[in-house]
Enzyme design. Sequence first.
Site, PDB file in Angstrom:
ATOM      1  N   ARG A  21       2.526 -13.915 -17.152  1.00 59.98           N
ATOM      2  CA  ARG A  21       3.815 -14.535 -17.483  1.00 59.98           C
ATOM      3  C   ARG A  21       3.696 -16.050 -17.472  1.00 59.98           C
ATOM      4  O   ARG A  21       4.411 -16.747 -18.176  1.00 59.98           O
ATOM      5  CB  ARG A  21       4.887 -14.094 -16.483  1.00 59.98           C
ATOM      6  CG  ARG A  21       5.266 -12.642 -16.636  1.00 59.98           C
ATOM      7  CD  ARG A  21       6.490 -12.304 -15.815  1.00 59.98           C
ATOM      8  NE  ARG A  21       6.697 -10.862 -15.787  1.00 59.98           N
ATOM      9  CZ  ARG A  21       6.431 -10.081 -14.766  1.00 59.98           C
ATOM     10  NH1 ARG A  21       5.951 -10.592 -13.653  1.00 59.98           N
ATOM     11  NH2 ARG A  21       6.641  -8.791 -14.843  1.00 59.98           N
ATOM     12  N   CYS A  42       3.613   3.882  -1.191  1.00 59.67           N
ATOM     13  CA  CYS A  42       4.659   4.168  -0.200  1.00 59.67           C
ATOM     14  C   CYS A  42       5.365   5.502  -0.507  1.00 59.67           C
ATOM     15  O   CYS A  42       6.021   6.080   0.362  1.00 59.67           O
ATOM     16  CB  CYS A  42       5.688   3.046  -0.170  1.00 59.67           C
ATOM     17  SG  CYS A  42       4.924   1.435   0.039  1.00 59.67           S
ATOM     18  N   ILE A 278     -10.976 -19.252  -4.627  1.00 61.83           N
ATOM     19  CA  ILE A 278     -10.715 -17.838  -4.309  1.00 61.83           C
ATOM     20  C   ILE A 278      -9.440 -17.720  -3.464  1.00 61.83           C
ATOM     21  O   ILE A 278      -9.306 -18.374  -2.435  1.00 61.83           O
ATOM     22  CB  ILE A 278     -11.903 -17.206  -3.541  1.00 61.83           C
ATOM     23  CG1 ILE A 278     -13.207 -17.408  -4.324  1.00 61.83           C
ATOM     24  CG2 ILE A 278     -11.650 -15.727  -3.286  1.00 61.83           C
ATOM     25  CD1 ILE A 278     -14.450 -16.883  -3.625  1.00 61.83           C
ATOM     26  N   ASP A 283      -2.952  -6.568   2.473  1.00 60.62           N
ATOM     27  CA  ASP A 283      -3.360  -5.971   3.753  1.00 60.62           C
ATOM     28  C   ASP A 283      -4.683  -6.512   4.286  1.00 60.62           C
ATOM     29  O   ASP A 283      -4.958  -6.380   5.477  1.00 60.62           O
ATOM     30  CB  ASP A 283      -3.513  -4.448   3.591  1.00 60.62           C
ATOM     31  CG  ASP A 283      -2.186  -3.745   3.433  1.00 60.62           C
ATOM     32  OD1 ASP A 283      -1.152  -4.439   3.416  1.00 60.62           O
ATOM     33  OD2 ASP A 283      -2.186  -2.510   3.324  1.00 60.62           O
ATOM     34  N   TYR A 427      33.186  -6.935   4.284  1.00 64.25           N
ATOM     35  CA  TYR A 427      33.805  -5.879   5.071  1.00 64.25           C
ATOM     36  C   TYR A 427      34.900  -5.137   4.321  1.00 64.25           C
ATOM     37  O   TYR A 427      35.804  -5.739   3.728  1.00 64.25           O
ATOM     38  CB  TYR A 427      34.402  -6.460   6.375  1.00 64.25           C
ATOM     39  CG  TYR A 427      35.434  -5.528   6.985  1.00 64.25           C
ATOM     40  CD1 TYR A 427      35.043  -4.259   7.398  1.00 64.25           C
ATOM     41  CD2 TYR A 427      36.766  -5.894   7.091  1.00 64.25           C
ATOM     42  CE1 TYR A 427      35.972  -3.365   7.913  1.00 64.25           C
ATOM     43  CE2 TYR A 427      37.703  -5.007   7.617  1.00 64.25           C
ATOM     44  CZ  TYR A 427      37.306  -3.745   8.019  1.00 64.25           C
ATOM     45  OH  TYR A 427      38.225  -2.868   8.515  1.00 64.25           O
ATOM     46  N   LYS A 435      34.162  -6.670  12.824  1.00 64.87           N
ATOM     47  CA  LYS A 435      33.044  -7.264  13.564  1.00 64.87           C
ATOM     48  C   LYS A 435      31.859  -6.346  13.315  1.00 64.87           C
ATOM     49  O   LYS A 435      31.819  -5.217  13.832  1.00 64.87           O
ATOM     50  CB  LYS A 435      33.353  -7.316  15.058  1.00 64.87           C
ATOM     51  CG  LYS A 435      34.474  -8.253  15.426  1.00 64.87           C
ATOM     52  CD  LYS A 435      34.745  -8.113  16.914  1.00 64.87           C
ATOM     53  CE  LYS A 435      36.072  -8.767  17.252  1.00 64.87           C
ATOM     54  NZ  LYS A 435      36.785  -8.052  18.303  1.00 64.87           N
TER      55      LYS A 435
HETATM   56  P1  FAD Z   1      -3.627  -1.774  -1.818  1.00 64.75           P
HETATM   57  O1  FAD Z   1      -2.261  -1.587  -2.359  1.00 64.75           O
HETATM   58  O2  FAD Z   1      -4.163  -0.832  -0.859  1.00 64.75           O
HETATM   59  O3  FAD Z   1      -4.595  -2.049  -3.008  1.00 64.75           O
HETATM   60  C1  FAD Z   1      -5.942  -2.331  -2.805  1.00 64.75           C
HETATM   61  C2  FAD Z   1      -6.757  -1.780  -3.965  1.00 64.75           C
HETATM   62  O4  FAD Z   1      -7.968  -2.481  -4.038  1.00 64.75           O
HETATM   63  C3  FAD Z   1      -7.134  -0.324  -3.765  1.00 64.75           C
HETATM   64  O5  FAD Z   1      -6.648   0.470  -4.834  1.00 64.75           O
HETATM   65  C4  FAD Z   1      -8.636  -0.318  -3.714  1.00 64.75           C
HETATM   66  O6  FAD Z   1      -9.204   0.796  -4.390  1.00 64.75           O
HETATM   67  C5  FAD Z   1      -8.990  -1.606  -4.457  1.00 64.75           C
HETATM   68  N1  FAD Z   1     -10.259  -2.176  -4.067  1.00 64.75           N
HETATM   69  C6  FAD Z   1     -10.702  -2.464  -2.813  1.00 64.75           C
HETATM   70  N2  FAD Z   1     -11.916  -3.026  -2.849  1.00 64.75           N
HETATM   71  C7  FAD Z   1     -12.274  -3.109  -4.148  1.00 64.75           C
HETATM   72  C8  FAD Z   1     -13.411  -3.592  -4.815  1.00 64.75           C
HETATM   73  N3  FAD Z   1     -14.436  -4.123  -4.155  1.00 64.75           N
HETATM   74  N4  FAD Z   1     -13.463  -3.529  -6.157  1.00 64.75           N
HETATM   75  C9  FAD Z   1     -12.414  -2.985  -6.847  1.00 64.75           C
HETATM   76  N5  FAD Z   1     -11.324  -2.511  -6.278  1.00 64.75           N
HETATM   77  C10 FAD Z   1     -11.239  -2.577  -4.938  1.00 64.75           C
HETATM   78  N6  FAD Z   1       4.358  -0.501   3.160  1.00 64.75           N
HETATM   79  C11 FAD Z   1       5.674  -0.772   3.275  1.00 64.75           C
HETATM   80  O7  FAD Z   1       6.038  -1.945   3.359  1.00 64.75           O
HETATM   81  N7  FAD Z   1       6.604   0.236   3.280  1.00 64.75           N
HETATM   82  C12 FAD Z   1       6.248   1.540   3.165  1.00 64.75           C
HETATM   83  O8  FAD Z   1       7.105   2.422   3.153  1.00 64.75           O
HETATM   84  C13 FAD Z   1       4.883   1.849   3.065  1.00 64.75           C
HETATM   85  N8  FAD Z   1       4.470   3.138   2.961  1.00 64.75           N
HETATM   86  C14 FAD Z   1       3.141   3.400   2.829  1.00 64.75           C
HETATM   87  C15 FAD Z   1       2.738   4.720   2.715  1.00 64.75           C
HETATM   88  C16 FAD Z   1       1.388   5.021   2.567  1.00 64.75           C
HETATM   89  C17 FAD Z   1       0.976   6.441   2.475  1.00 64.75           C
HETATM   90  C18 FAD Z   1       0.439   3.980   2.532  1.00 64.75           C
HETATM   91  C19 FAD Z   1      -1.024   4.296   2.356  1.00 64.75           C
HETATM   92  C20 FAD Z   1       0.824   2.674   2.641  1.00 64.75           C
HETATM   93  C21 FAD Z   1       2.172   2.363   2.803  1.00 64.75           C
HETATM   94  N9  FAD Z   1       2.606   1.046   2.937  1.00 64.75           N
HETATM   95  C22 FAD Z   1       3.936   0.776   3.052  1.00 64.75           C
HETATM   96  C23 FAD Z   1       1.650  -0.065   2.971  1.00 64.75           C
HETATM   97  C24 FAD Z   1       1.518  -0.699   1.593  1.00 64.75           C
HETATM   98  O9  FAD Z   1       1.226   0.286   0.657  1.00 64.75           O
HETATM   99  C25 FAD Z   1       0.435  -1.745   1.632  1.00 64.75           C
HETATM  100  O10 FAD Z   1       0.844  -2.738   2.535  1.00 64.75           O
HETATM  101  C26 FAD Z   1       0.196  -2.394   0.281  1.00 64.75           C
HETATM  102  O11 FAD Z   1      -0.139  -1.444  -0.673  1.00 64.75           O
HETATM  103  C27 FAD Z   1      -0.929  -3.424   0.398  1.00 64.75           C
HETATM  104  O12 FAD Z   1      -1.249  -3.948  -0.845  1.00 64.75           O
HETATM  105  P2  FAD Z   1      -2.720  -4.482  -1.173  1.00 64.75           P
HETATM  106  O13 FAD Z   1      -2.691  -4.958  -2.569  1.00 64.75           O
HETATM  107  O14 FAD Z   1      -3.142  -5.390  -0.110  1.00 64.75           O
HETATM  108  O15 FAD Z   1      -3.652  -3.216  -1.031  1.00 64.75           O
END
Ligand code: FAD
Length: 818
Positions: A21, A42, A278, A283, A427, A435
């Site tokens: 974008r 999620c 970088i 997470d 409210y 309240k």
């Molecule tokens: P991810 O979304 O995990 O994405 C990382 C991606 O990077 C993965 O697909 C992986 O395959 C890829 N990857 C890693 N290393 C490499 C590499 N070297 N080369 C290529 N690809 C790579 N959070 C909430 O806030 N509320 C919720 O209700 C909630 N529910 C959840 C339920 C479940 C079952 C799970 C598993 C997580 C949940 N979370 C929730 C947490 C949330 O999903 C994560 O915080 C979020 O997805 C993190 O985003 P991310 O991009 O850091 O990692």
Amino acid sequence: MKYLIVGGVAGGATIAARLRRLDEQADIILFERGEYVSYANCGLPYYIGDKIQDRKKLFVQTVQGFIDRFRVDIRTKQEVTAIHADSKKVEVRNLQTGETYVESYDKLALSPGAEPLRPHIDGIENQKIFTLRTVPDTDAIKNYMIQNKPETAVVVGGGFIGLEMAENLHRQGVRVTIVEMSDQVMAPLDFSMAQMVHEELVNQDVNLILSDGVEHFQDEGAQVIVHLKSGRVLPVEMVLLSIGVRPETELAIKAGLKIGVTRGIFVNEFMQTSDENIYAVGDACEVVHGVTGKPAMIPLAGPANKQGRIAADNMARGNHSKYAGTIGTSVAKVFDLTVAATGANAKLLKREGMDYIQSFTHSSSHAGYYPGALSMSVKILFSPVDGRLLGTQIVGYEGVDKRIEMAAQVIQRQGTVYDLARLEHAYAPPFSAAKDPMNMAGFVAENILEGKVKTVQWSDLNLADQDTLILDVRTTDEYALGGIPGSINIPLDSLRDHLEKLPQDKHIILTCAVGLRGYTGCRILMQRGFSEVYNLSGGVKTWFAATTDWTSKKSREQVSNVSAEVPASDAEVTTEAIEIDACGLMCPGPVMKLKQSYANLSVGKRLVIQATDPAFSRDVVAWCNLTGAKLVNVDNNHGRIEATIEKVSEQPAACMQSPGNSLTGKTLIVFSDDLDRALASFVLANGAASTGKKVTMFFTFWGLNVIKKPHHPVVKKDFFGRMFGLMLPSHSCHLALSKMNMAGIGSRMMRHIMYRKRIDSLESMMQQAIDNGVEMIACTMSMEVMGIQKDELLDNVQLGGVATYLERADKANMNLFI
Ligand code: FAD
């Protein structure tokens, strides 16, 4: 510009879309190790539980959809294996072809996420043990469930994914046991708030095991046997491991990027790593905790998405967009409850050495007089110095999500409890009260800070302290339903008339249902010259929730046993019932309404009362026990409690008299060590105990074999003692059937059939008896004869002689010899 992105889900997909974008001309390549991008991780537990039925709905965007919309070069099933920061290149392995190649970049973004922990535990490499992070993980669980139709499962770990999975497995008819190493589930909550979640889990028939961990797993055909550190053994058909996540930092470490103290990738406020080209988000990154100012790992989707946007802005336009840190705002559905937290909890504040005051309030989700109001418990933590709001936890049914967001806004802006008190909210009766619950939490905190009241916490109560008087200011009717042991009752409205009875030289702790009347009582006493006066924060409601051992299931069994006692034919006789709506009323409202309506009821007629005060499910049982009313049924439907009560006589029944005067106890002499007789003894004992009766089991002669420990320390025995030891069963697992034992085949068959039919084992029944407070006495004379030592018997067994037994039998109206 050429941008590379590692990871294509929450953070990575956001970066790709935002970059496009901002820069229509840029080369954007996104590498994703898996098959899918931009999916809703999620939502995965809800797909397993069939709440989300269409698998396609999990995909926010398909790969082709993403390419069409954003013209991003998406390379799925391609893993970035190395970063050469000096030459600004990455190495990539195509996981389908095995080919590796190099790609250059101007700016690189990392969003590799975090992987579920799979510690080195014996037997963990079992096909029936699952973790949940990705769509393939989800498919594996779903396929296993379709093919094997498991009836039992263990969820290891009581975090939000574990609890969501417990609920969704339960939805599919699986009997779930949660095993949690800590003494509570849901780490963002403090113990007292987590106790409300424990209550919900137990009420929903989830078997909850706290303060215990997995020792090893054992493969046993269609089952995996989970051996716990305590020695407990759980044979189940599947296991879901959900004990936390580990940030995926290998790439960053190999590239020489700085790693933070919490083992996440270090980034500055621009989401830039130690290499200026970088960036990293999500997470895998360490963030600054918005309350403590210290590094933290907070793996949540909201922060990952917001960081992705900020990182993309800074990659495209230079560093100008800052990330202010994360305060861990989270919400989860746990069966009928909504559980939410934001900011710091008491555990974190203690760890960081930050002073805090905590306060509990219990409010309704909207105006009590408008139908459907449901209860909500709020805990706030704030600074004693300036009132800065440090954390908030809320457990309730409706409207929890918006209240936690109100608190999060205040915390994020470094606001105070005074801000909370002044928060302007929208409210109208269906949505809130004039309240709002968050205003109320602010008002209470203001009162504490301004010295209008001193508070104590449930955990501060020392019931044995002779210098403290606990004064319950609820009505006598409420107090009769149960209070804090050792407390005295003077209803608030008559408190001024009894001031001379109160000691001036003691600490006086006032309590009521939720803390409001206690506060008013404190104000009366303080203005009448009492100085050491305190209000119990959150009242009896918080105290009761926090101090009950929910894992014993006792309270739930009390309720279900009451309804189970009603014969079906009897239940059908009276169909007419007066309906009473006590929804939205907090204690004592529902009980008072029940009392008034019951007084006008004719004998043989029923009333159906609905209430939304969660305490009502227990109160109604206690009230019926006290008054002799017949409790036909109690049902809790998403926080709406419905009880059916029948009037059996005009007079309050005999159980109105004090328990000391009534002969309601039950005693059982367990003489036999036959498996079937032992089972019958514990079925009867548990049944009686669950209806509130005092039960004593007196084990004598062969009966002593039933209560031997499976593993006991070496004990010194004489010759005859050793002979008895060799010839008799060494513990309950070795008991034989009185008939058809067939050299042990019969007893094994009996245990197997009980397992298939979901009947508790003898050992579980024994544990329930202990939890239910059944008194177990071992006959000392028989122990002497058979050379049995105390150390060989279960820990909860007391020693006693015939006099002890006779004394119990004197107070009982039933005595069985088995
Ligand atoms: P991810 O979304 O995990 O994405 C990382 C991606 O990077 C993965 O697909 C992986 O395959 C890829 N990857 C890693 N290393 C490499 C590499 N070297 N080369 C290529 N690809 C790579 N959070 C909430 O806030 N509320 C919720 O209700 C909630 N529910 C959840 C339920 C479940 C079952 C799970 C598993 C997580 C949940 N979370 C929730 C947490 C949330 O999903 C994560 O915080 C979020 O997805 C993190 O985003 P991310 O991009 O850091 O990692």
